[in-house]
Design a protein around this motif. Sequence first.
Motif, PDB file in Angstrom:
ATOM      1  N   LEU A  69       0.867  -1.599   0.105  1.00  0.00           N
ATOM      2  CA  LEU A  69      -0.341   0.102  -0.186  1.00  0.00           C
ATOM      3  C   LEU A  69       0.843   1.393   0.271  1.00  0.00           C
ATOM      4  CD1 LEU A  69      -3.135  -0.894   2.514  1.00  0.00           C
ATOM      5  CD2 LEU A  69      -2.961  -1.227   0.156  1.00  0.00           C
ATOM      6  N   GLU A  70       0.564   2.131  -0.883  1.00  0.00           N
ATOM      7  CA  GLU A  70       0.749   3.304  -1.405  1.00  0.00           C
ATOM      8  C   GLU A  70       0.005   4.765  -0.263  1.00  0.00           C
ATOM      9  OE1 GLU A  70       4.919   5.323  -0.865  1.00  0.00           O
ATOM     10  OE2 GLU A  70       4.651   2.830  -1.289  1.00  0.00           O
ATOM     11  N   VAL A  71      -0.322   4.737   0.778  1.00  0.00           N
ATOM     12  CA  VAL A  71      -1.342   5.648   0.666  1.00  0.00           C
ATOM     13  C   VAL A  71      -1.295   7.516   1.396  1.00  0.00           C
ATOM     14  CG1 VAL A  71      -3.018   6.175   2.692  1.00  0.00           C
ATOM     15  CG2 VAL A  71      -2.262   3.892   2.103  1.00  0.00           C
ATOM     16  N   CYS A  72      -1.487   7.927   0.263  1.00  0.00           N
ATOM     17  CA  CYS A  72      -1.113   9.436   0.636  1.00  0.00           C
ATOM     18  C   CYS A  72      -2.167  10.412   0.677  1.00  0.00           C
ATOM     19  CB  CYS A  72      -0.855  10.630  -1.012  1.00  0.00           C
ATOM     20  SG  CYS A  72       0.142   9.069  -1.895  1.00  0.00           S
ATOM     21  N   GLY A  73      -1.724  11.718   1.387  1.00  0.00           N
ATOM     22  CA  GLY A  73      -3.569  12.428   1.873  1.00  0.00           C
ATOM     23  C   GLY A  73      -3.041  13.283   2.590  1.00  0.00           C
ATOM     24  N   GLN A  74      -3.914  14.503   2.325  1.00  0.00           N
ATOM     25  CA  GLN A  74      -3.363  16.040   3.329  1.00  0.00           C
ATOM     26  C   GLN A  74      -2.988  16.179   4.851  1.00  0.00           C
ATOM     27  OE1 GLN A  74      -4.716  18.995   1.853  1.00  0.00           O
ATOM     28  NE2 GLN A  74      -5.300  18.788  -0.220  1.00  0.00           N
ATOM     29  N   ARG A  75      -4.135  15.558   4.945  1.00  0.00           N
ATOM     30  CA  ARG A  75      -4.082  14.800   6.583  1.00  0.00           C
ATOM     31  C   ARG A  75      -4.627  13.460   7.217  1.00  0.00           C
ATOM     32  NH1 ARG A  75      -4.578  18.530  10.790  1.00  0.00           N
ATOM     33  NH2 ARG A  75      -5.722  17.582  11.862  1.00  0.00           N
ATOM     34  N   PHE A  76      -4.672  13.040   8.324  1.00  0.00           N
ATOM     35  CA  PHE A  76      -4.794  11.123   8.558  1.00  0.00           C
ATOM     36  C   PHE A  76      -4.702  10.876   9.495  1.00  0.00           C
ATOM     37  CE2 PHE A  76      -4.622   7.041   7.760  1.00  0.00           C
ATOM     38  CZ  PHE A  76      -5.504   6.520   7.423  1.00  0.00           C
ATOM     39  N   GLY A  77      -5.756  11.870  10.099  1.00  0.00           N
ATOM     40  CA  GLY A  77      -5.992  10.942  12.014  1.00  0.00           C
ATOM     41  C   GLY A  77      -7.241  10.837  12.680  1.00  0.00           C
ATOM     42  N   ALA A  78      -7.126  10.441  13.802  1.00  0.00           N
ATOM     43  CA  ALA A  78      -8.624   9.672  14.413  1.00  0.00           C
ATOM     44  C   ALA A  78      -9.292  10.525  14.014  1.00  0.00           C
ATOM     45  CB  ALA A  78      -8.180  10.130  15.777  1.00  0.00           C
ATOM     46  N   GLU A  79      -9.195  12.213  13.625  1.00  0.00           N
ATOM     47  CA  GLU A  79     -10.983  12.720  12.957  1.00  0.00           C
ATOM     48  C   GLU A  79     -11.301  12.206  12.208  1.00  0.00           C
ATOM     49  OE1 GLU A  79      -7.423  14.365  10.901  1.00  0.00           O
ATOM     50  OE2 GLU A  79      -7.246  14.068  12.727  1.00  0.00           O
ATOM     51  N   LEU A  80     -10.913  11.768  11.335  1.00  0.00           N
ATOM     52  CA  LEU A  80     -11.366  10.932   9.848  1.00  0.00           C
ATOM     53  C   LEU A  80     -12.640   9.896   9.970  1.00  0.00           C
ATOM     54  CD1 LEU A  80      -8.129  10.484   7.834  1.00  0.00           C
ATOM     55  CD2 LEU A  80      -9.893  11.756   7.230  1.00  0.00           C
ATOM     56  N   GLY A  81     -12.497   9.042  11.731  1.00  0.00           N
ATOM     57  CA  GLY A  81     -13.422   8.439  12.215  1.00  0.00           C
ATOM     58  C   GLY A  81     -12.991   7.060  11.932  1.00  0.00           C
ATOM     59  N   LYS A  82     -14.040   6.084  12.846  1.00  0.00           N
ATOM     60  CA  LYS A  82     -13.680   4.869  13.469  1.00  0.00           C
ATOM     61  C   LYS A  82     -12.036   4.202  12.370  1.00  0.00           C
ATOM     62  CE  LYS A  82     -16.265   1.997  12.798  1.00  0.00           C
ATOM     63  NZ  LYS A  82     -17.973   1.157  13.032  1.00  0.00           N
TER      64      LYS A  82
END
Length: 457
Positions: A330-343
Amino acid sequence: MTDLVTLAELGGPLAVIGGAAYARHAYPAVYWSTVGLPLSVARLLASYSSTVDACGLTVEPSRWRALAVRVTIRREVRPVPPRRGVIRPTSTGLRMRLRLVPGQEPADVAASAERLRHAWGVHAVHVRDVKPGVVELRLVGFDVLQQVRMPRRSDSRPLQVPVALREDATAFVRDYRTVPHELVLGATLSGKSMYLRNLVTELAAQPVVLVGIDCKRGVELAPFASRLSALATDPDQAAELLPVLVKEMEDRYDLIKTRQGIAPGTAAELITSDIWGLPEDERPAPLVLFIDEVAELFMVATRKEEERRDEMVTQLIRLAQLGRAAGIYLEVCGQRFGAELGKGATMLRAQLTGRVCHRVNDEASAKMALGDIAPEAVQASCAIAPELPGLAVVGDTSGGWSRIRTPYLSLADAAATCRVTAHLAPDVPALNPFRPYVPPLPDVAPGSMAIARPATE
């Protein structure tokens, strides 16, 4: 005539000094090779003993050595510095090995790197542990991340591709066999897309299955459609593609289990727990899944979308937890990635061993990428300037980190590379329904002088 001679005597040195100053700013590699290298070598040879002594890198001589010096040479006994090896110049700096004296460790030399840098007049000093008792000093003569030029000897190997340049002038190699999954974070115009572009282009030249999920309607990955085996451009398509990937992973596990169930007496090298132990004619091709803007997979507005989100997140976590042995990465890209995204967000992030953090808009985003593995790298990532796109801080679960910068690669060149290497895409029948449409190239009339130029990014 006397005035002309005087002008020549004064103007010549001034022209040389001015030319050297200009070259140092505009062509640092040329300046280093012609001026910086000889000066730094001279400083190092002339001041090595006194410099390492001032940095606390010397130890008192042994009793027998002190006695021998007094008897034979009849001079004052001096502290013993690390034994210096041969100085090897490079196009970007110097390399030199030191044999540590008893009682020293590599951390002692690393703690003095900044003082050594100032004493010898170089841009940076990096310390690498070679073997017990021996370290290598890599002296960098100028900021190699200002104008990125990849090393010539950074050859690609299966699932090992050079994608960026480290601050010590070595290539940053993305090794999927060692670091199977990676998280890439970065704000808009930070260079995250350029990193992804270089990675896809390097992998395109290998017999690797490339699958993309691009929730920006495919604007990032669609130019590489000729080399992709599958592409989903919105969450609905991703919800259909992910179960197929999970089924492909399960089929590969069944293949491995079949090999494990062979008769007693079989040679040990034929017993395996992953696809790399299978015979080459039975081994399925490795698969790399690129996910751009991963947050789009987590965002929901209705109850039905929430159920779809939970299902997709569960499948992503399964791929991250079990995919390595099946050759799925996997190569996962994004601007933010944390608990606020959900379960499930933090659980997925915990499975992503590699971390690449480009310029971010807030410290919290940097902590999401690096805070749990290399806390001291958070401040370094927050200090990335907007005028240096492609600059990033890379770390892994070992706690090590360094600065890297991705070389510029135009979208037109990347797409052309994918078209040329399209025949290398392995055939995976389960992914055929998701293969993106590739329009044929327009015919160009003979003798036409029209040249397609990529849009300015």
